[in-house]
Design an enzyme around this catalytic site. Structure first.
Site, PDB file in Angstrom:
ATOM      1  N   GLU A 145      32.128   6.085 100.870  1.00  0.00           N
ATOM      2  CA  GLU A 145      32.300   5.411  99.585  1.00  0.00           C
ATOM      3  C   GLU A 145      31.187   4.393  99.392  1.00  0.00           C
ATOM      4  O   GLU A 145      31.174   3.341 100.029  1.00  0.00           O
ATOM      5  CB  GLU A 145      33.666   4.713  99.516  1.00  0.00           C
ATOM      6  CG  GLU A 145      33.890   3.950  98.227  1.00  0.00           C
ATOM      7  CD  GLU A 145      35.157   3.103  98.248  1.00  0.00           C
ATOM      8  OE1 GLU A 145      35.201   2.103  97.501  1.00  0.00           O
ATOM      9  OE2 GLU A 145      36.091   3.428  99.014  1.00  0.00           O
ATOM     10  N   ARG A 203      28.811  -2.611  94.160  1.00  0.00           N
ATOM     11  CA  ARG A 203      28.792  -4.073  94.261  1.00  0.00           C
ATOM     12  C   ARG A 203      27.367  -4.628  94.211  1.00  0.00           C
ATOM     13  O   ARG A 203      27.182  -5.834  94.055  1.00  0.00           O
ATOM     14  CB  ARG A 203      29.481  -4.522  95.560  1.00  0.00           C
ATOM     15  CG  ARG A 203      30.949  -4.144  95.605  1.00  0.00           C
ATOM     16  CD  ARG A 203      31.595  -4.584  96.898  1.00  0.00           C
ATOM     17  NE  ARG A 203      32.938  -4.047  97.031  1.00  0.00           N
ATOM     18  CZ  ARG A 203      33.720  -4.233  98.087  1.00  0.00           C
ATOM     19  NH1 ARG A 203      33.279  -4.940  99.105  1.00  0.00           N
ATOM     20  NH2 ARG A 203      34.922  -3.693  98.128  1.00  0.00           N
ATOM     21  N   THR A 231      34.249   0.802  93.774  1.00  0.00           N
ATOM     22  CA  THR A 231      34.164  -0.385  92.926  1.00  0.00           C
ATOM     23  C   THR A 231      33.805   0.007  91.498  1.00  0.00           C
ATOM     24  O   THR A 231      33.017  -0.671  90.820  1.00  0.00           O
ATOM     25  CB  THR A 231      33.159  -1.423  93.482  1.00  0.00           C
ATOM     26  OG1 THR A 231      33.242  -1.451  94.910  1.00  0.00           O
ATOM     27  CG2 THR A 231      33.509  -2.821  92.984  1.00  0.00           C
ATOM     28  N   LYS A 275      44.511   4.772  95.655  1.00  0.00           N
ATOM     29  CA  LYS A 275      44.015   3.720  96.535  1.00  0.00           C
ATOM     30  C   LYS A 275      44.972   2.529  96.462  1.00  0.00           C
ATOM     31  O   LYS A 275      45.192   1.977  95.378  1.00  0.00           O
ATOM     32  CB  LYS A 275      42.615   3.298  96.104  1.00  0.00           C
ATOM     33  CG  LYS A 275      42.093   2.052  96.821  1.00  0.00           C
ATOM     34  CD  LYS A 275      40.687   1.705  96.368  1.00  0.00           C
ATOM     35  CE  LYS A 275      40.200   0.428  97.025  1.00  0.00           C
ATOM     36  NZ  LYS A 275      38.768   0.185  96.807  1.00  0.00           N
TER      37      LYS A 275
END
Length: 203
Positions: free
Chosen positions: A41, A45, A69, A129
């Site tokens: 993943e 960010r 994200t 998630k």
């Protein structure tokens, strides 16, 4: 389900990867794959996330590259154009759920409450998630989810570490766990890829 097919060939670990230097992306990914961790993943960010996804997709055979994200449909679309094979978001929104449904690929909407789980399930997503896992109740909350949501599987992330991830994987409604312990910042900055491979092997 694609998650099940992937996990037949990979460990149930999804490292949450922050790319501060694009030159670190490919060797870091190779180190993880060499250790048996293939579901990667790459978070958004930093400004290097999309570039890293494209590079890993091109240069690291065996890696299953996803994007994390993701907080908007626009970000999702950009990542898919770069080759992201799965999408992870810290929460969910109607726009994100619609975009993911239109795409039809593997998407993990972020959930923290029963209402979140219900909204994502109603949109067709039974793999979710659980974030932030530890602050949102950890294993106790996962056990509480198991009763009313027996058809939903979770990837807990947030507060997951080398010391406790196996406890999470023991839960019947957990299909994988995510975290940053597989790519510690000090090892990455030192470009100590052997350490990262060792952590992946141990996982």
């Amino acid at each position: 389900m694609l998650w099940d097919l992937w996990l037949e060939r990979a460990k149930p670990l999804i490292p949450v990867i922050v790319i501060n230097d694009p030159e670190e992306a490919v060797p870091m990914a190779k180190a993880l794959v060499d250790g048996g961790v293939r579901l990667l993943e790459i978070t958004l960010r930093t400004q290097h996330g999309l570039e890293a996804i494209a590079a890993i997709k091109k240069d690291v055979p065996g890696a299953i590259v996803g994007v994390g994200t993701v907080t908007s449909a626009h970000q999702m679309e950009d990542a898919l154009k770069k080759g992201a094979e799965f999408v992870v978001s810290p929460g969910s929104s109607p726009d994100l759920l619609r975009c993911a449904a239109n795409w039809g690929g593997p998407y993990l909407p972020g959930v923290a409450t029963p209402s979140d789980v219900m909204q994502a399930r109603e949109a067709g997503f039974r793999y979710q998630k659980f974030f932030p896992a530890a602050p949102a109740g950890g294993i106790a909350m996962l056990k509480a989810f198991a009763g009313p949501f027996g058809d939903v599987k979770f990837c807990p992330t947030g507060g997951i570490a080398q010391e406790n991830y196996r406890d999470y994987l023991e839960q019947k409604n957990v299909f994988a766990v995510g975290g940053s312990w597989l790519t510690p910042a000090e090892a990455v900055s030192a470009r100590n890829w052997q350490t990262i491979s060792a952590l992946a092997i141990a996982g």
